[in-house]
Design a protein around this motif. Structure first.
Motif, PDB file in Angstrom:
ATOM      1  N   PRO A 210       0.832  -1.211   0.000  1.00  0.00           N
ATOM      2  CA  PRO A 210       0.000   0.000   0.000  1.00  0.00           C
ATOM      3  C   PRO A 210       0.861   1.253   0.000  1.00  0.00           C
ATOM      4  O   PRO A 210       2.008   1.227   0.432  1.00  0.00           O
ATOM      5  N   GLY A 211       0.289   2.352  -0.501  1.00  0.00           N
ATOM      6  CA  GLY A 211       1.005   3.626  -0.458  1.00  0.00           C
ATOM      7  C   GLY A 211       0.012   4.761  -0.560  1.00  0.00           C
ATOM      8  O   GLY A 211      -1.201   4.531  -0.661  1.00  0.00           O
ATOM      9  N   ASN A 212       0.519   5.983  -0.558  1.00  0.00           N
ATOM     10  CA  ASN A 212      -0.385   7.124  -0.696  1.00  0.00           C
ATOM     11  C   ASN A 212      -0.888   7.221  -2.149  1.00  0.00           C
ATOM     12  O   ASN A 212      -0.607   6.351  -2.967  1.00  0.00           O
ATOM     13  N   ILE A 213      -1.619   8.271  -2.435  1.00  0.00           N
ATOM     14  CA  ILE A 213      -2.282   8.364  -3.742  1.00  0.00           C
ATOM     15  C   ILE A 213      -1.258   8.438  -4.896  1.00  0.00           C
ATOM     16  O   ILE A 213      -1.499   7.921  -5.987  1.00  0.00           O
ATOM     17  N   TYR A 214      -0.092   9.019  -4.650  1.00  0.00           N
ATOM     18  CA  TYR A 214       0.935   9.102  -5.698  1.00  0.00           C
ATOM     19  C   TYR A 214       1.488   7.709  -6.013  1.00  0.00           C
ATOM     20  O   TYR A 214       1.704   7.357  -7.176  1.00  0.00           O
ATOM     21  N   VAL A 215       1.681   6.945  -4.967  1.00  0.00           N
ATOM     22  CA  VAL A 215       2.156   5.565  -5.143  1.00  0.00           C
ATOM     23  C   VAL A 215       1.095   4.738  -5.881  1.00  0.00           C
ATOM     24  O   VAL A 215       1.403   4.000  -6.824  1.00  0.00           O
ATOM     25  N   ALA A 216      -0.144   4.909  -5.458  1.00  0.00           N
ATOM     26  CA  ALA A 216      -1.233   4.137  -6.072  1.00  0.00           C
ATOM     27  C   ALA A 216      -1.378   4.468  -7.559  1.00  0.00           C
ATOM     28  O   ALA A 216      -1.525   3.573  -8.398  1.00  0.00           O
ATOM     29  N   ARG A 217      -1.330   5.763  -7.890  1.00  0.00           N
ATOM     30  CA  ARG A 217      -1.479   6.153  -9.307  1.00  0.00           C
ATOM     31  C   ARG A 217      -0.263   5.711 -10.124  1.00  0.00           C
ATOM     32  O   ARG A 217      -0.387   5.344 -11.291  1.00  0.00           O
ATOM     33  N   ALA A 218       0.920   5.761  -9.508  1.00  0.00           N
ATOM     34  CA  ALA A 218       2.121   5.306 -10.216  1.00  0.00           C
ATOM     35  C   ALA A 218       2.033   3.807 -10.496  1.00  0.00           C
ATOM     36  O   ALA A 218       2.383   3.343 -11.586  1.00  0.00           O
ATOM     37  N   LYS A 219       1.533   3.048  -9.531  1.00  0.00           N
ATOM     38  CA  LYS A 219       1.374   1.604  -9.742  1.00  0.00           C
ATOM     39  C   LYS A 219       0.418   1.355 -10.907  1.00  0.00           C
ATOM     40  O   LYS A 219       0.667   0.527 -11.774  1.00  0.00           O
ATOM     41  N   ARG A 220      -0.676   2.077 -10.904  1.00  0.00           N
ATOM     42  CA  ARG A 220      -1.650   1.911 -11.976  1.00  0.00           C
ATOM     43  C   ARG A 220      -1.032   2.247 -13.338  1.00  0.00           C
ATOM     44  O   ARG A 220      -1.321   1.610 -14.342  1.00  0.00           O
ATOM     45  N   ALA A 221      -0.153   3.265 -13.340  1.00  0.00           N
ATOM     46  CA  ALA A 221       0.456   3.698 -14.606  1.00  0.00           C
ATOM     47  C   ALA A 221       1.455   2.667 -15.147  1.00  0.00           C
ATOM     48  O   ALA A 221       1.584   2.522 -16.361  1.00  0.00           O
ATOM     49  N   VAL A 222       2.160   1.958 -14.284  1.00  0.00           N
ATOM     50  CA  VAL A 222       3.156   0.995 -14.773  1.00  0.00           C
ATOM     51  C   VAL A 222       2.563  -0.406 -14.935  1.00  0.00           C
ATOM     52  O   VAL A 222       3.249  -1.326 -15.390  1.00  0.00           O
ATOM     53  N   PHE A 223       1.282  -0.575 -14.578  1.00  0.00           N
ATOM     54  CA  PHE A 223       0.618  -1.872 -14.716  1.00  0.00           C
ATOM     55  C   PHE A 223       0.585  -2.281 -16.192  1.00  0.00           C
ATOM     56  O   PHE A 223       0.162  -1.527 -17.055  1.00  0.00           O
ATOM     57  N   GLY A 224       1.048  -3.445 -16.498  1.00  0.00           N
ATOM     58  CA  GLY A 224       1.162  -3.892 -17.884  1.00  0.00           C
ATOM     59  C   GLY A 224       2.630  -4.196 -18.175  1.00  0.00           C
ATOM     60  O   GLY A 224       2.961  -5.252 -18.676  1.00  0.00           O
ATOM     61  N   LEU A 225       3.485  -3.204 -17.835  1.00  0.00           N
ATOM     62  CA  LEU A 225       4.930  -3.444 -17.911  1.00  0.00           C
ATOM     63  C   LEU A 225       5.322  -4.400 -16.796  1.00  0.00           C
ATOM     64  O   LEU A 225       6.115  -5.327 -16.990  1.00  0.00           O
ATOM     65  N   VAL A 226       4.786  -4.155 -15.605  1.00  0.00           N
ATOM     66  CA  VAL A 226       4.899  -5.088 -14.485  1.00  0.00           C
ATOM     67  C   VAL A 226       3.488  -5.360 -13.972  1.00  0.00           C
ATOM     68  O   VAL A 226       2.556  -4.651 -14.319  1.00  0.00           O
ATOM     69  N   ASP A 227       3.359  -6.397 -13.171  1.00  0.00           N
ATOM     70  CA  ASP A 227       2.071  -6.654 -12.532  1.00  0.00           C
ATOM     71  C   ASP A 227       2.003  -5.828 -11.245  1.00  0.00           C
ATOM     72  O   ASP A 227       3.036  -5.403 -10.713  1.00  0.00           O
ATOM     73  N   ILE A 228       0.795  -5.559 -10.776  1.00  0.00           N
ATOM     74  CA  ILE A 228       0.629  -4.892  -9.477  1.00  0.00           C
ATOM     75  C   ILE A 228      -0.430  -5.639  -8.682  1.00  0.00           C
ATOM     76  O   ILE A 228      -1.202  -6.417  -9.241  1.00  0.00           O
TER      77      ILE A 228
END
Lengths: 426, 426
Positions: A210-228
């Motif tokens: 888990p992380g704050n909203i910046y971490v969460a949005r960054a995870k969503r943005a890199v999803f596909g290149l890596v899994d989240i």
């Protein structure tokens, strides 16, 4: 807390309202996040040091946490707490080992072997929040399932404080969980480092935690290149209770969820108007005595409800609609109702299984689906750290037996080269 | 096809190039998609009829496909093909049944019961493309695993042609797969209908199935409210072959992938320069004779490679880096190499297991991870149509035994109401 008598109609609106907590326009945050991701992708460690200076107010010499720093943390935390961490690890390991699945092959038909290979992911990254939300249990709950699944290397990222230090409980938990590398990087920049890789940080296959909203949005943005993993929303508890249950226990459990943050939701669904009134009173009393009074008051005001229903079936129907992250069932013979519970992240049965026992210690994962996603999502588990490959073998004779059918099928789809790959062999 | 002799260094760049196929800026498409989603959310069926008129050029009276239309399709398709569909169903059912997992409980410690409940999703939506990409196999491969998992109701959406008709093979496959409802809706509007629900279409918990870029972006947009399957990129095959393998077979299998679309990638990795040259020649010959010559030529030109390597270990290393959707292993004793294959969607062993046998008939799913995501993703399976709930029960005594440890843990995290929920019980 608002007490609402349910007439079988109005709960749906309440459920929808709860589920839409935290729906927002993220375009402003996303612009910042994309810029950070792009900068780390292009400039690597240099960008990481700069963001750490900017956001964490510390100029680091090294991104990686040293063995000395980890040993120091273990000293600070003390032997007694290390033993508690180790006992929690044992329980978490033991539960998650039961989730492991074997590869299999089958040979039902002459000349045909089919199967499914199950393999651990090679490398996983874990985000651990810093500051006030630095929870050692999060490190155990993310690291141990990966370890049990057989992941080859696990890297953890977590933001340093202004002295360049990491919370010692976090470091001690990482040591106990068997995490291989720890880096002093937080925010969207840490997600970029894990996804793209830099000189200091090798890229990973999956990012969890888990992380704050910046971490969460960054995870969503890199999803596909890596899994989240799933992106968790605010925490929830739903308690189903019949009459003659202890209002003190119920109030304490509602508060244990409300104290997480102001968006947390605590709901009691009961068949007893009398219990509803007693819990309301007890919630007020316990809130006054609580260390995190302001957070609790706000979250109960906005997202705390007591629903009074006609019978347990109705209570379960509402609970299935809410699909709560945590569901406590405080009724006589709670096991008998299990088959009716369709949607819940974790189910706590009886009067002596308060939700916090699952947060730290019992063994099941505390990373659970929120905001109604228990309708289709599962707790974090070893199954999140493996991938499967299908396996097929046909002998020449076995292929010959079915060749015309496969060719017909490929013609029906207009994919003639597909059919030709069979034809060419005979 | 370009032949590249690998010196152990330059394959990494090639792999990265392949993996980044199809990376794009989707902001223009997303704006259109969001508008469609929003319109369907607000105006329901009215918006669906309007979009069908606008995009599919037909004014429908009913969105739902009638039983009569389905029966008619079965007639058109004919008994022989229905039998092939049924045999394929049997194979797909049989394979996917082996993926099913049981719920479990455990009682390792006195007074403590832990477990994991596994439940099917309640309702699933399947997108089936129309027009030229109308594939009955896709309907089977998405519908049957959901059915085997125990999903209560399955709805399929698919765009009608300009006469308001659905491809009869699609309807027949839906009937054979046991899909409960079929709607004449395509594009982003169909994803909106499934995610939000309208008067005609009840909302679902998960949306699966391939579609064009509007469908893919719409799925990504509603992810969170509902679950989605992976978003597939262009198709890939990688063939590992040693010397003395049949170049005709290899060329035919490469073409069976290239014919899918111009972005498809076909790669041969071989230890034999001689085989490389023969396959190159054979590919040219077979392409000339192919019905889908233009597509094949383009995809081979852009994404077709023959890598010549020094040994099989090197071939497997490159393949693991590419993490192909389909991997054919045409070497002596292919089973012996299985433990070295780390990343692949489906693995086809030996000279008589061409990839198309898996597309239609053998049983394993043809929905597979693409674009390198086999490093962390799995084929579609029954596990995509279930969700898990953790189960916890502590007796009073069992809780009392561990109470101090849980309280210590909660204090370390500064979550005092968590500790209080234990304290209040004793």
């Amino acid at each position: 807390m608002e007490i609402i008598e349910i007439n079988g109609v109005n709960y749906k609106g309440k459920a929808d309202e709860l589920l839409s907590r935290g729906e927002n326009d993220f375009s402003k945050i996303d612009r910042i996040v994309y810029e950070i991701l792009d900068n780390v992708k292009r400039n690597g460690d240099k960008a990481l040091f700069e963001y750490t200076s900017k956001f964490d107010n510390v100029i680091l010499k090294e991104l990686r946490v040293s063995e000395n720093e980890i040993d120091e943390a273990v000293q600070i935390v003390g032997e007694e707490f290390i033993d508690i961490l180790k006992e929690a690890r044992e329980n978490i390991e033991s539960y998650h080992k039961k989730q492991l699945q074997d590869s299999w092959i089958t040979n039902d038909k002459e000349g045909i072997i089919l199967g499914q290979l199950i393999r651990p992911l090679d490398r996983v990254g874990i985000y651990a929040p810093g500051g006030k939300a630095a929870y050692p249990s999060t490190v155990l709950m993310n690291g141990i399932p990966a370890k049990v699944a057989g992941v080859n290397s696990i890297a953890m990222v977590t933001p340093p404080d202004k002295n360049g230090k990491i919370n010692p409980y976090i470091l001690a938990a990482a040591k106990v969980a068997g995490i291989d590398e720890i880096y002093k990087i937080g925010g969207a920049q840490s997600i970029a480092a894990l996804a793209y890789g830099t000189k200091a940080v090798k890229p990973v296959d999956k990012i969890v935690g888990p992380g704050n909203i910046y971490v969460a949005r960054a995870k969503r943005a890199v999803f596909g290149l890596v899994d989240i993993d799933m992106i968790a929303g605010p925490s929830e508890i739903c308690i189903i209770a019949d009459e003659n249950k202890n209002p003190k226990f119920i109030a304490a459990d509602l508060l244990s969820q409300s104290e997480h943050d102001e968006m947390a939701s605590s709901i009691l669904i009961t068949t007893s108007k009398n219990l509803a009134l007693e819990v309301e009173k007890e919630v007020k009393r316990q809130t006054m005595e609580s260390e995190r009074k302001e957070i609790i008051e706000k979250s109960l005001e906005d997202y705390g409800y007591i629903f009074v229903v006609r019978n347990i079936e109705e209570a379960i129907k509402i609970s299935n609609e809410i699909a709560p992250e945590h569901l406590e069932i405080m009724i006589d013979n709670p096991f008998e109702m299990l088959s009716k519970i369709k949607n819940a992240g974790a189910i706590f049965l009886g009067e002596y299984t308060p939700e916090p026992v699952g947060d730290y210690f019992a063994g099941p994962n505390h990373t659970l689906p929120t905001s109604g996603t228990a309708k289709f999502s599962s707790p974090l588990g070893t199954y999140d750290f493996i991938k499967k490959s299908s396996l097929l073998y046909y002998s020449k004779e076995a292929l010959e037996n079915i060749k015309d059918k496969v060719i017909s099928f490929s013609q029906a789809e207009g994919l003639f080269a597909h059919g030709n790959s069979i034809k060419v062999r005979f």
